[in-house]
Design an enzyme around this catalytic site. Structure first.
Site, PDB file in Angstrom:
ATOM      1  N   ASP A  12      23.836  -8.237  42.101  1.00 52.12           N
ATOM      2  CA  ASP A  12      23.151  -8.080  43.249  1.00 52.12           C
ATOM      3  C   ASP A  12      22.466  -9.037  43.893  1.00 52.12           C
ATOM      4  O   ASP A  12      22.510 -10.043  43.642  1.00 52.12           O
ATOM      5  CB  ASP A  12      21.676  -6.941  42.602  1.00 52.12           C
ATOM      6  CG  ASP A  12      20.942  -6.578  43.736  1.00 52.12           C
ATOM      7  OD1 ASP A  12      21.262  -6.369  45.037  1.00 52.12           O
ATOM      8  OD2 ASP A  12      19.685  -6.559  43.411  1.00 52.12           O
ATOM      9  N   ASP A  14      19.540  -9.331  46.759  1.00 51.63           N
ATOM     10  CA  ASP A  14      17.887  -9.377  46.912  1.00 51.63           C
ATOM     11  C   ASP A  14      17.301  -9.292  45.512  1.00 51.63           C
ATOM     12  O   ASP A  14      17.500  -8.271  44.854  1.00 51.63           O
ATOM     13  CB  ASP A  14      17.470  -8.491  48.100  1.00 51.63           C
ATOM     14  CG  ASP A  14      18.182  -8.767  49.113  1.00 51.63           C
ATOM     15  OD1 ASP A  14      18.416  -9.604  49.527  1.00 51.63           O
ATOM     16  OD2 ASP A  14      18.332  -7.759  49.879  1.00 51.63           O
TER      17      ASP A  14
HETATM   18 MG   LIG Z   1      17.818  -6.156  44.159  1.00 56.19          MG
END
Ligand SMILES: [Mg+2]
Ligand SMILES: [Zn+2]
Length: 194
Positions: A12, A14
């Site tokens: 992922d 962020d």
């Molecule tokens: Mg995230």
């Protein structure tokens, strides 16, 4: 002889690589790496891991940023990793708004399955690092292995509980890299002689 499948790690973005912002990362200036994350990415890359991002970017679907801005943010990310001798192999993103009903927005497994297919890795061999429950749910739904980091929303995600079965928890991406690269606990390492 059977060729070993490439080692693939899905990340992922962020809250894992860069600081999460509740109001979205809207410019390259707002893209701020989490300390140690770029070094971890580069170390894994130099060790032969294929590194692929799977990121929900509903800021596109909501009309908050456009593709030119997303590309500029990712150009900065690629540059920062390259400066440390690493390489991100691909960035998959879901541009859709949450109500679009698409198959790619996590927790749907669409991006994980697409990445597995593109890189010829069985979904069951996919590891994915995330800070939100939906990351863990996406990889679990694809049949792969969820790794939770406590950066970004991760500490809150851990505290809420109800994590998919088999989720492993790490302080941050550097700790994940250390775990993966440690020969004794490497997933591909041969069983120890007894
Ligand atoms: Mg995230
Ligand atoms: Zn989507």
């Amino acid at each position: 002889m059977k060729e070993a499948a490439p080692k693939l790690l899905i990340l992922d973005r962020d809250g894992v690589i860069n600081e999460d912002r509740p109001d979205f990362v809207k410019s390259p200036e707002e893209w701020v790496p989490i300390p140690g994350s770029l070094e971890a990415v580069s170390e894994l890359s130099r060790a032969g891991y294929l590194l692929v991002l799977a990121t929900n970017q509903s800021a596109i679907g909501r009309g908050i940023i456009d593709m030119a801005v997303l590309n500029a943010i990712h150009a900065k990310l690629h540059r920062a990793v390259a400066e440390l001798g690493g390489h991100i192999d691909a960035i998959f993103f879901c541009p859709h708004a949450p109500d679009a009903g698409c198959a790619c927005r996590k927790p749907a497994p669409g991006m994980v399955l697409d990445i597995a297919k593109r890189f010829h890795v069985p979904p069951a061999d996919c590891l994915m690092v995330g800070d939100s429950l939906r990351d863990l749910q996406a990889v679990a739904a694809a049949g792969g292995k969820p790794l939770l980091v406590r950066t970004g929303n991760g500490a809150r995600t851990e505290a809420k509980g109800d994590l998919p079965a088999g989720t492993q928890v790490f302080d941050n991406l550097a700790a994940v890299a250390q775990w993966l690269l440690k020969p004794r606990t490497h997933p591909d390492a041969p069983a120890r002689d007894v």
